[in-house]
Write a protein that holds these residues in place. Sequence first.
Motif, short mmCIF file in Angstrom:
data_model
loop_
_atom_site.label_atom_id
_atom_site.label_comp_id
_atom_site.label_asym_id
_atom_site.label_seq_id
_atom_site.Cartn_x
_atom_site.Cartn_y
_atom_site.Cartn_z
N ASP A 151 0.87 -1.18 0.00
CA ASP A 151 0.00 0.00 0.00
C ASP A 151 0.90 1.23 0.00
N GLU A 152 0.91 1.95 -1.11
CA GLU A 152 1.76 3.14 -1.25
C GLU A 152 0.95 4.43 -1.16
N SER A 153 -0.27 4.35 -0.61
CA SER A 153 -1.17 5.51 -0.62
C SER A 153 -0.61 6.68 0.19
N LEU A 154 0.10 6.41 1.30
CA LEU A 154 0.65 7.51 2.09
C LEU A 154 1.75 8.25 1.34
N LEU A 155 2.32 7.59 0.32
CA LEU A 155 3.42 8.19 -0.44
C LEU A 155 2.94 8.78 -1.76
N THR A 156 2.04 8.07 -2.44
CA THR A 156 1.60 8.50 -3.77
C THR A 156 0.17 8.99 -3.81
N GLY A 157 -0.65 8.59 -2.81
CA GLY A 157 -2.07 8.94 -2.82
C GLY A 157 -2.94 7.93 -3.53
N GLU A 158 -2.37 6.94 -4.22
CA GLU A 158 -3.13 5.92 -4.93
C GLU A 158 -3.48 4.78 -3.97
N ASP A 302 -7.28 15.49 0.68
CA ASP A 302 -6.86 14.25 0.05
C ASP A 302 -8.04 13.29 0.11
N LYS A 303 -7.95 12.19 -0.64
CA LYS A 303 -9.03 11.19 -0.63
C LYS A 303 -8.70 10.03 0.31
N THR A 304 -7.66 9.27 -0.04
CA THR A 304 -7.35 8.05 0.67
C THR A 304 -6.88 8.35 2.09
N GLY A 305 -7.59 7.80 3.07
CA GLY A 305 -7.22 7.98 4.46
C GLY A 305 -7.71 9.28 5.06
N THR A 306 -8.23 10.18 4.23
CA THR A 306 -8.72 11.46 4.74
C THR A 306 -10.24 11.52 4.64
N LEU A 307 -10.76 11.50 3.41
CA LEU A 307 -12.21 11.40 3.26
C LEU A 307 -12.68 9.97 3.46
N MET A 549 -5.73 22.78 3.90
CA MET A 549 -5.42 21.49 3.28
C MET A 549 -5.48 20.41 4.35
N ILE A 550 -6.22 19.33 4.05
CA ILE A 550 -6.32 18.19 4.96
C ILE A 550 -5.59 17.02 4.33
N GLY A 551 -4.68 16.40 5.07
CA GLY A 551 -3.94 15.26 4.55
C GLY A 551 -3.48 14.35 5.66
N ASP A 552 -2.96 13.18 5.26
CA ASP A 552 -2.49 12.23 6.27
C ASP A 552 -1.17 11.57 5.90
N GLY A 553 -0.78 11.63 4.62
CA GLY A 553 0.40 10.89 4.18
C GLY A 553 1.60 11.76 3.93
N VAL A 554 2.75 11.10 3.73
CA VAL A 554 3.97 11.81 3.40
C VAL A 554 3.79 12.61 2.12
N ASN A 555 2.94 12.11 1.21
CA ASN A 555 2.71 12.82 -0.05
C ASN A 555 1.97 14.15 0.14
N GLN A 570 -4.45 12.03 12.91
CA GLN A 570 -3.57 11.40 13.90
C GLN A 570 -2.93 10.13 13.34
N SER A 571 -3.69 9.36 12.55
CA SER A 571 -3.18 8.10 12.04
C SER A 571 -2.22 8.28 10.87
N GLY A 572 -2.03 9.52 10.43
CA GLY A 572 -1.13 9.78 9.32
C GLY A 572 0.32 9.67 9.74
N SER A 573 1.21 10.01 8.84
CA SER A 573 2.64 9.89 9.12
C SER A 573 3.08 10.92 10.15
#
Length: 819
Positions: A151-158, A302-307, A549-555, A570-573
């Motif tokens: 799962d590379e979603s935190l890095l790429t968003g996919e 962001d979508k994955t992990g945020t919405l 901006m709302i996000g959770d990953g390194v990306n 909180q669960s993000g990087s």
Amino acid sequence: MSLQSQRQPIQGLSTHEVKERRARGLGCVQPPATGRSYVRIVRENVLNSVNTILFSIALALVLLGQYLDALISVGVISFNIVISLIQEARAKHTLDRIALLTRPKAMVLRDGREQQIDPGELVVGDIVVVHPGDQIVVDGPVVGDGRVEVDESLLTGESDLVTKRESDRLFSGTFCVTGSVFYRAEKVGVQSVAGRLTTRARAYREMYTPLQREINLVIRVLLLVALFLELLLLAASIVSFIPIVETVRMAMVIIGIVPNGLFLSISVAYALGAVRLAGKGALVQKFNIIESLSHVDMLCTDKTGTLTANALELAALHPYGIEEATLRLLLGSYIVHASSHNATSQAIETACPEQALRGLHVREEIPFSSTRKWSALVVDDAAMRGVYVLGAPEMLQAHLAPGADLGSFIETETKQGLRVLLFAHSPEPVQVQPREGEACLPCGLLPLGAISLRDTLRPEARETLAQFAALGVQIKIISGDHPQTVAALAKQVGLDSEIKAMVGSELDTLDNAQLAQRAEETTVFSRITPQQKERVIQALRSRTHYVAMIGDGVNDILSLKQANVGIAMQSGSQATRGVADLVLLHDSFASLPPAVREGQRIRNGMQDILKLFLARVGSVTLLLISIAFVGGFPFQPRQTSLLTFFTVGVPTLALAYWARPERVPSKSLIRSLARFVLPASLTTCLVAIGVYLAVLIPASLRLPVPANPYREGALPLAQTAITVFTVLCGLLLVLFVEPPNRPRPGQKRKYGNWHPSLLILGLFMCFLGVLAIPPLRMLFNLQALDLVTYLIIGGAVLLWALLIGGIWHFHLFERFFQL
């Protein structure tokens, strides 16, 4: 059986080799911290320009033996420092604790055995073992013949899983979902992909809100005025031979026109908001972010992990030639007997909780693979016999029986951006996985049904975004996922079906001006890289938007830093939480609407607070200049401390607490303040000069000329009279700012608010106590006044109230300046 025992040829480093490589500089150099250290927090809150000047003058008073004057003069700013330090240190402590709890571990092969170590102990060349659920902590290629899905979603968003085999590279910040492999550490610490992104985010950003920028402008102007007056005082003290002790005291009064107490009021207002939000699951890293949220007109997410909650749910089920209940029974039974579980199987199991046959004899199982995109069970049982397959329709199409009609369900659901799977079977339990070679499905599969799956929205996401939209905040979804998937999610959260979309490849063809125009019109951005996210945020800000901006990953790190307001899960990087202004604890969007309301509360409260502070500053400044022409000096340091405490110290703290979370009209703050402050300052100064002269002239004729006119004689009496007058006017001014009954913004109906009136009554009684009790009166260098003087002061206060009330009621100021 461990992974090592299955692949004996793979050897890790020895302890000696690890030490040697670390000595050669091949160890893991961690990226710089994205948050602030405790030393930096102390430095930024203590060693600013105004504090430095105040502490310098206080030190001069101490050296001259005026300890009490020094202590009283710097008391307010000390409270401000303490409150700011406590709040920001508390936020840092909470984030550090979260980072410690979520810090990953690395399983490494050393000295021929697997060892668990801290990622910071890795060196280049280490062989790292990764199992399902492990976080990949460094960059490097897979070694050996294993295979994993990552799962590379935190890095790429996919959100789609990526299959990795021998020689494929793994990247830090990603997660292993299925499979186990060895990989070699090649890029560690700051050299890794996640490390480079974190390094770009190392500078802690200092973002000021529009209100803060206007306040800073006012304070800088007042600081220049104060420094100019200090130079005049220095010249006057040399020419007139004013004693150095009196010169320093006057300098303390002059520098007091810089509203240092305003910083305390702002800090208290922000701290109250931070405390309220902490109980609702939001951690405030910077005080001003709550007020800043009330300015946001563009929300990017962001979508994955945020919405979404990194989970799927069953959207629809379509049977082929059987009853829906039968299809649910077969699907439920299939999932129960499958050994591998992922988001898809969990969604089906949740949708079919009761429909399942248990204890079936499973002869063979082919687990899901992202390469073949299907999984299979060979069941040899009377209740459910045959080969059952669940996978992507396009992968099963070639194996279906001739003439199998799948209808329009699959095409329709796919166009809506949903993930569609086909469930089929062969009546005979034939072997699917040969002893050598890839698994192969039997021909003539009969379709049993199709299911569509969609991403699971966080429960509060739709409602929260709707509330933002109702506030006039535009929503932008920026994701690295497939365009159809992102568009489908946009519809789920309630956005218009006619929204415009853009993909990352199209974005790269636009220059900055073109991108700014397109970003304004576009709602959904898909297949976006971290660098492109950063460009989108910059483009929106270039159009004068106030962007959150709302996000959770390194990306998301780069875009969070570019936004006016950065919000992290909180669960993000850890790096994402470090650069964010607001962290949503428990990943709950429900904290955002209260944060906006707190921002409105703070803006409303700060407007009232600014009116009081600037009215006091304006009147004191005019008095300092005016009385310099008349002769003498209006205040002593302790008297200005008393004036500050009663007129702005306590009232502004109370107004910050009682402020209401109502929408603030968009208008110039400077113009609004000028309409209040200028009339109040001018009338206070004019009437105060009359009081000063009414006491000074008779006392000068009556009393002998003292050796030190600054400490005895007529001047101290006049200073006491003008102090009493300005304190009483300042108390009444609070009632003009916050009357007992006032109309609601945009409404005719009024609401009762008697708290300020009761507060002013209490402060008035306390002030009478200071005047009546000799030790307290002496503490603040106040003289005992006779009844006639008090009557003069009372009449002057009444005259002032009538004048200022008439000016505001008949809008005389606006008419004069044609505003």
